[in-house]
Motif scaffolding. Structure first.
Motif, mmCIF file in Angstrom:
data_model
loop_
_atom_site.group_PDB
_atom_site.id
_atom_site.type_symbol
_atom_site.label_atom_id
_atom_site.label_comp_id
_atom_site.label_asym_id
_atom_site.label_seq_id
_atom_site.Cartn_x
_atom_site.Cartn_y
_atom_site.Cartn_z
ATOM 1 N N ARG A 133 0.826 -1.208 0.000
ATOM 2 C CA ARG A 133 0.000 0.000 0.000
ATOM 3 C C ARG A 133 0.860 1.257 0.000
ATOM 4 N N TYR A 134 1.936 1.255 0.789
ATOM 5 C CA TYR A 134 2.764 2.458 0.892
ATOM 6 C C TYR A 134 3.679 2.636 -0.314
ATOM 7 N N VAL A 135 4.003 1.552 -0.986
ATOM 8 C CA VAL A 135 4.791 1.661 -2.208
ATOM 9 C C VAL A 135 3.927 2.150 -3.366
ATOM 10 N N ASP A 136 2.723 1.620 -3.469
ATOM 11 C CA ASP A 136 1.874 1.892 -4.630
ATOM 12 C C ASP A 136 1.115 3.207 -4.538
ATOM 13 N N SER A 137 0.825 3.665 -3.334
ATOM 14 C CA SER A 137 0.007 4.867 -3.156
ATOM 15 C C SER A 137 0.826 5.987 -2.541
ATOM 16 N N ILE A 138 0.519 7.238 -2.929
ATOM 17 C CA ILE A 138 1.185 8.392 -2.313
ATOM 18 C C ILE A 138 0.203 9.224 -1.500
ATOM 19 N N ASP A 139 -0.940 8.659 -1.131
ATOM 20 C CA ASP A 139 -1.897 9.436 -0.349
ATOM 21 C C ASP A 139 -1.287 9.896 0.966
ATOM 22 N N TRP A 140 -0.518 9.021 1.618
ATOM 23 C CA TRP A 140 0.130 9.377 2.880
ATOM 24 C C TRP A 140 1.204 10.439 2.693
ATOM 25 N N LEU A 141 1.894 10.387 1.541
ATOM 26 C CA LEU A 141 2.960 11.348 1.268
ATOM 27 C C LEU A 141 2.405 12.758 1.099
ATOM 28 N N GLN A 142 1.190 12.851 0.585
ATOM 29 C CA GLN A 142 0.595 14.151 0.303
ATOM 30 C C GLN A 142 -0.076 14.785 1.522
ATOM 31 N N ALA A 143 -0.029 14.115 2.663
ATOM 32 C CA ALA A 143 -0.684 14.674 3.855
ATOM 33 C C ALA A 143 -0.129 16.053 4.227
ATOM 34 N N PRO A 144 1.211 16.256 4.214
ATOM 35 C CA PRO A 144 1.716 17.580 4.567
ATOM 36 C C PRO A 144 1.625 18.608 3.447
ATOM 37 N N CYS A 145 1.684 18.126 2.171
ATOM 38 C CA CYS A 145 1.728 19.042 1.021
ATOM 39 C C CYS A 145 1.420 18.235 -0.242
#
Length: 253
Positions: free
Chosen positions: A56-68
């Protein structure tokens, strides 16, 4: 606080709300030597997750976009991505499980955040860098000389790009290794994974004449001459390989 460290803190605050993340580690210039960060740095980090969560963390960047918001990203391998935030911060990151960390070469990591039940030594679990089999003056000296020899043959064949790499890249890597082994003032912040990093700050032109050793694509003979001369000045060079290099340098072709 440097904007990149603040970005890591904001990202850690978000990841802490997710139940499947164990830790966020800063690496590279975001690691233990984060005072090196400047306006030209990128942001490197590892996210340590539970086994089932990795895809999930490799395939998706939803968590990465939380700050910006993220303006651009692409997968670099099965573990991570590179990405550019809309505010200009460039990141390179990887997702690992606890069991994978000891197989990954890294050094100087810093725990930005970790879950209370996470192992306490995550930042120190990295594998050592894989260097040459022989990290000796004899090896690096003769490797540099044979890089020059092979590179000049390729130059004469008309394969200038690969010649440039042998003469102005590979041979210089060996020169830097020689300096590291023999210098009275070794590089204080040597990167164990990329020795060319910060080499200009460690060795001034009088010690390491990089401008003459790497003058560019059309100047392989000049570069080889400079590097051979430097090696002969500082070390005992076998005359057989030195003469063979000079014969190639004198070839009019």
């Amino acid at each position: 606080m440097h904007p990149m460290l603040r970005r890591l803190d904001d990202l850690a605050a978000h990841l802490a709300t997710r139940g499947d993340v164990l830790a966020l580690l800063g690496v590279g210039s975001a690691g233990s030597e984060h005072d090196r960060l400047d306006e030209h740095s990128d942001l490197d980090f590892f996210v340590v997750v539970e086994d089932a969560a990795k895809p999930r963390y490799v395939d998706s960047i939803d968590w990465l976009q939380a700050p910006c918001p993220v303006a651009y990203s692409f997968a670099t391998d099965q573990n991570g991505r590179k990405a550019l935030f809309t505010d200009g911060i460039f990141v390179e990151y990887a997702i690992f499980t606890v069991d994978e960390l000891p197989k990954i070469p890294f050094h100087g990591a810093r725990v930005v955040w970790q879950r209370d039940d996470a192992p306490t030594d995550l930042a120190n679990r990295g594998a050592p860098p894989s260097g040459p089999q022989y990290d000796t003056v004899e090896f690096h000296l003769n490797e540099a000389l044979t890089n020059l020899y092979v590179g000049l043959h390729r130059e004469l064949r008309g394969e200038r790009l690969t010649a440039t790499r042998f003469i102005q890249s590979y041979a210089i890597d060996r020169v830097i290794a020689l300096l590291h082994l023999t210098s009275a003032h070794p590089h204080p912040r040597r990167d164990p994974f990329e020795p060319s990093r910060r080499v200009e700050q460690a060795y001034p032109p009088a010690v390491l004449p990089l401008a003459e050793m790497a003058p560019g694509y059309e100047h392989n003979r000049q570069a080889a001459t400079t590097t051979l001369t430097w090696l002969e000045k500082h070390f005992t060079v076998d005359p057989v390989i030195a003469n063979a290099i000079r014969e190639l340098l004198s070839d009019p072709q």
